[in-house]
Design a protein around this motif. Structure first.
Motif, PDB file in Angstrom:
ATOM      1  N   ASN A 180      -5.284 -20.822-100.520  1.00 58.88           N
ATOM      2  CA  ASN A 180      -5.346 -19.602-101.853  1.00 58.88           C
ATOM      3  C   ASN A 180      -7.183 -20.069-102.343  1.00 58.88           C
ATOM      4  O   ASN A 180      -7.776 -21.314-101.451  1.00 58.88           O
ATOM      5  N   GLN A 181      -8.138 -19.080-101.867  1.00 63.95           N
ATOM      6  CA  GLN A 181      -9.274 -19.578-102.557  1.00 63.95           C
ATOM      7  C   GLN A 181      -9.945 -20.879-102.997  1.00 63.95           C
ATOM      8  O   GLN A 181     -10.756 -21.379-102.988  1.00 63.95           O
ATOM      9  N   ASP A 182      -9.146 -21.034-104.448  1.00 64.77           N
ATOM     10  CA  ASP A 182      -9.423 -22.553-104.876  1.00 64.77           C
ATOM     11  C   ASP A 182      -9.170 -23.678-104.673  1.00 64.77           C
ATOM     12  O   ASP A 182      -9.756 -24.647-103.775  1.00 64.77           O
ATOM     13  N   GLN A 183      -8.011 -23.452-103.244  1.00 64.09           N
ATOM     14  CA  GLN A 183      -8.016 -24.741-102.306  1.00 64.09           C
ATOM     15  C   GLN A 183      -9.308 -24.835-101.172  1.00 64.09           C
ATOM     16  O   GLN A 183      -9.661 -26.164-100.997  1.00 64.09           O
ATOM     17  N   VAL A 184      -9.459 -23.332-100.891  1.00 62.04           N
ATOM     18  CA  VAL A 184     -10.380 -23.564-100.189  1.00 62.04           C
ATOM     19  C   VAL A 184     -11.944 -24.334-100.546  1.00 62.04           C
ATOM     20  O   VAL A 184     -12.765 -25.049 -99.557  1.00 62.04           O
ATOM     21  N   GLN A 185     -12.383 -23.758-101.827  1.00 60.22           N
ATOM     22  CA  GLN A 185     -13.245 -24.413-102.505  1.00 60.22           C
ATOM     23  C   GLN A 185     -13.057 -25.861-102.599  1.00 60.22           C
ATOM     24  O   GLN A 185     -14.019 -26.417-102.421  1.00 60.22           O
ATOM     25  N   ARG A 186     -12.060 -26.442-102.773  1.00 51.38           N
ATOM     26  CA  ARG A 186     -12.604 -27.867-102.678  1.00 51.38           C
ATOM     27  C   ARG A 186     -11.994 -28.763-101.594  1.00 51.38           C
ATOM     28  O   ARG A 186     -13.080 -29.601-102.241  1.00 51.38           O
ATOM     29  N   ILE A 187     -11.760 -28.039-100.385  1.00 49.88           N
ATOM     30  CA  ILE A 187     -11.897 -28.594 -99.192  1.00 49.88           C
ATOM     31  C   ILE A 187     -13.548 -28.328 -98.925  1.00 49.88           C
ATOM     32  O   ILE A 187     -14.160 -29.355 -98.108  1.00 49.88           O
ATOM     33  N   ILE A 188     -14.231 -27.630 -98.542  1.00 48.74           N
ATOM     34  CA  ILE A 188     -15.668 -27.359 -98.069  1.00 48.74           C
ATOM     35  C   ILE A 188     -16.116 -27.784 -98.917  1.00 48.74           C
ATOM     36  O   ILE A 188     -17.589 -28.332 -98.651  1.00 48.74           O
ATOM     37  N   ALA A 189     -15.908 -28.192-100.392  1.00 50.24           N
ATOM     38  CA  ALA A 189     -16.415 -28.601-101.249  1.00 50.24           C
ATOM     39  C   ALA A 189     -16.706 -30.491-101.115  1.00 50.24           C
ATOM     40  O   ALA A 189     -18.433 -30.984-100.781  1.00 50.24           O
ATOM     41  N   ASP A 190     -15.693 -31.414-100.382  1.00 49.47           N
ATOM     42  CA  ASP A 190     -16.142 -32.181 -99.506  1.00 49.47           C
ATOM     43  C   ASP A 190     -16.687 -32.483 -98.512  1.00 49.47           C
ATOM     44  O   ASP A 190     -16.830 -31.591 -97.532  1.00 49.47           O
ATOM     45  N   PRO A 191     -17.454 -33.174 -98.427  1.00 50.30           N
ATOM     46  CA  PRO A 191     -19.423 -33.501 -97.573  1.00 50.30           C
ATOM     47  C   PRO A 191     -18.051 -33.324 -96.167  1.00 50.30           C
ATOM     48  O   PRO A 191     -18.994 -33.463 -95.328  1.00 50.30           O
ATOM     49  N   GLN A 192     -17.297 -34.470 -96.189  1.00 51.22           N
ATOM     50  CA  GLN A 192     -16.243 -34.542 -95.034  1.00 51.22           C
ATOM     51  C   GLN A 192     -16.270 -32.858 -94.447  1.00 51.22           C
ATOM     52  O   GLN A 192     -15.963 -33.411 -92.858  1.00 51.22           O
ATOM     53  N   SER A 193     -16.045 -32.388 -94.644  1.00 50.23           N
ATOM     54  CA  SER A 193     -15.552 -31.241 -94.305  1.00 50.23           C
ATOM     55  C   SER A 193     -16.996 -30.381 -93.443  1.00 50.23           C
ATOM     56  O   SER A 193     -16.730 -29.667 -92.866  1.00 50.23           O
ATOM     57  N   SER A 194     -18.580 -31.277 -93.336  1.00 48.92           N
ATOM     58  CA  SER A 194     -19.193 -30.584 -92.622  1.00 48.92           C
ATOM     59  C   SER A 194     -18.808 -31.439 -91.574  1.00 48.92           C
ATOM     60  O   SER A 194     -19.686 -31.050 -90.200  1.00 48.92           O
ATOM     61  N   ASN A 195     -17.692 -31.689 -90.981  1.00 49.89           N
ATOM     62  CA  ASN A 195     -17.444 -32.716 -89.685  1.00 49.89           C
ATOM     63  C   ASN A 195     -16.019 -31.554 -89.422  1.00 49.89           C
ATOM     64  O   ASN A 195     -15.559 -31.674 -89.838  1.00 49.89           O
ATOM     65  N   PRO A 196     -16.536 -31.333 -87.926  1.00 46.66           N
ATOM     66  CA  PRO A 196     -15.810 -29.980 -87.310  1.00 46.66           C
ATOM     67  C   PRO A 196     -14.203 -30.870 -87.195  1.00 46.66           C
ATOM     68  O   PRO A 196     -13.529 -29.824 -87.407  1.00 46.66           O
ATOM     69  N   LEU A 197     -14.499 -31.653 -86.513  1.00 44.87           N
ATOM     70  CA  LEU A 197     -12.915 -32.718 -86.211  1.00 44.87           C
ATOM     71  C   LEU A 197     -12.536 -33.016 -87.388  1.00 44.87           C
ATOM     72  O   LEU A 197     -11.659 -33.373 -87.325  1.00 44.87           O
ATOM     73  N   ALA A 198     -13.121 -33.769 -88.917  1.00 42.90           N
ATOM     74  CA  ALA A 198     -12.639 -34.158 -89.587  1.00 42.90           C
ATOM     75  C   ALA A 198     -11.531 -33.045 -90.121  1.00 42.90           C
ATOM     76  O   ALA A 198     -10.608 -33.340 -90.623  1.00 42.90           O
ATOM     77  N   LEU A 199     -12.285 -31.371 -90.728  1.00 47.13           N
ATOM     78  CA  LEU A 199     -11.788 -30.841 -91.092  1.00 47.13           C
ATOM     79  C   LEU A 199     -10.655 -30.317 -90.280  1.00 47.13           C
ATOM     80  O   LEU A 199      -9.674 -29.448 -91.101  1.00 47.13           O
ATOM     81  N   ARG A 200     -10.531 -30.309 -88.601  1.00 47.91           N
ATOM     82  CA  ARG A 200      -9.799 -29.649 -87.892  1.00 47.91           C
ATOM     83  C   ARG A 200      -8.335 -30.534 -88.562  1.00 47.91           C
ATOM     84  O   ARG A 200      -7.366 -30.483 -88.397  1.00 47.91           O
ATOM     85  N   VAL A 201      -9.037 -32.043 -88.729  1.00 48.97           N
ATOM     86  CA  VAL A 201      -8.170 -32.819 -88.771  1.00 48.97           C
ATOM     87  C   VAL A 201      -6.922 -33.077 -90.509  1.00 48.97           C
ATOM     88  O   VAL A 201      -6.369 -32.812 -90.393  1.00 48.97           O
ATOM     89  N   LEU A 202      -7.821 -32.513 -90.527  1.00 47.00           N
ATOM     90  CA  LEU A 202      -6.860 -32.311 -92.579  1.00 47.00           C
ATOM     91  C   LEU A 202      -6.298 -30.538 -92.546  1.00 47.00           C
ATOM     92  O   LEU A 202      -5.249 -31.024 -92.837  1.00 47.00           O
ATOM     93  N   LEU A 203      -6.765 -29.432 -91.458  1.00 46.64           N
ATOM     94  CA  LEU A 203      -5.930 -27.983 -91.741  1.00 46.64           C
ATOM     95  C   LEU A 203      -4.985 -28.571 -90.748  1.00 46.64           C
ATOM     96  O   LEU A 203      -4.040 -27.761 -91.263  1.00 46.64           O
ATOM     97  N   ASP A 204      -4.736 -29.491 -89.364  1.00 41.80           N
ATOM     98  CA  ASP A 204      -4.004 -29.509 -89.149  1.00 41.80           C
ATOM     99  C   ASP A 204      -2.749 -30.066 -89.663  1.00 41.80           C
ATOM    100  O   ASP A 204      -1.862 -29.879 -89.970  1.00 41.80           O
ATOM    101  N   GLU A 205      -2.847 -31.322 -90.672  1.00 36.71           N
ATOM    102  CA  GLU A 205      -1.892 -31.892 -91.698  1.00 36.71           C
ATOM    103  C   GLU A 205      -1.298 -30.910 -93.003  1.00 36.71           C
ATOM    104  O   GLU A 205      -0.196 -30.430 -92.963  1.00 36.71           O
ATOM    105  N   LEU A 206      -2.333 -30.088 -93.403  1.00 35.76           N
ATOM    106  CA  LEU A 206      -2.202 -29.359 -94.424  1.00 35.76           C
ATOM    107  C   LEU A 206      -0.955 -27.983 -93.197  1.00 35.76           C
ATOM    108  O   LEU A 206       0.098 -27.407 -93.794  1.00 35.76           O
TER     109      LEU A 206
END
Length: 215
Positions: A180-206
């Motif tokens: 949902n949009q609240d979850q997406v906003q929480r993720i992309i607000a984290d500074p680490q989400s600017s790194n594609p590899l870190a973001l992909r690892v998180l999404l893969d876990e989710l």
């Protein structure tokens, strides 16, 4: 594309932090460029893909083997590293008269740091006009060396907020998943989400987390 089509005697250096997407950029661009220019030779070497790939002598031997096969060269590839290093510029000069060559060398910072490998003693300071080379590195010894040689650079920047959001939706959609949009906003607000590899690892876990109520 502009660099590969242009002229000059220096490599283009792609630089960026770990996980920012340098290797992904190079492999995808290399495949696209080869498809659009089938009459040109594109050779790619990913340092660290295997243990032996970290050796600068193996790197040169691989490149020279590709040149030998494509241009039907009769010369034998030297086995002695010192002879190999001195022969490499001559091979480049020879094949540059036969056709266009694009060399892609990824992650030179992962070369074994011995025998001047990361000081790039094996890489000619100047290349023949018909040889285009793209190399990538993280900040460190290799980057300092190419800066001293005044090589042109392309920096791969972290993701912008809107790019991170696009990546979240596109990646999860491949698995018929969504947040949902609240979850997406929480993720992309984290500074680490600017790194594609870190973001992909998180999404893969989710996407593999089975309990939706506890997501």
């Amino acid at each position: 594309d502009d660099f590969a089509r242009g002229t000059g005697t220096q490599p283009l250096v792609v630089v960026g932090e770990t996980g920012v997407g340098k290797s992904a950029l190079l492999v995808n661009w290399g495949l696209q460029y080869q498809a659009e220019h089938p009459d040109e030779l594109v050779l790619t070497h990913f340092v660290g893909a295997t243990t032996m790939s970290r050796n600068w002598g193996v790197l040169l031997a691989m490149l020279m083997a590709g040149l030998k096969d494509h241009f039907y060269l009769k010369e034998e590839i030297p086995k002695d590293p010192n002879v190999l290093r001195s022969a490499f510029p001559n091979w480049l000069s020879s094949v540059s008269k036969k056709g266009k060559v694009v060399l892609i060398l990824d992650a030179l910072d992962r070369l074994d740091d011995r025998e001047g490998a990361q000081e790039l003693i094996w890489l000619p300071a100047q290349l023949p006009e018909n040889i285009r080379m793209v190399i990538s590195t993280m900040p460190g010894k290799v980057l300092r060396t190419v800066q001293q040689r005044n090589y042109p650079m392309l920096t791969v920047e972290p993701l912008l907020i809107n790019e991170a959001e696009q990546l979240v939706h596109a990646y999860l959609a491949q698995y018929s998943k969504q947040l949902n949009q609240d979850q997406v906003q929480r993720i992309i607000a984290d500074p680490q989400s600017s790194n594609p590899l870190a973001l992909r690892v998180l999404l893969d876990e989710l996407r593999q987390f089975g309990d939706h109520d506890r997501l």
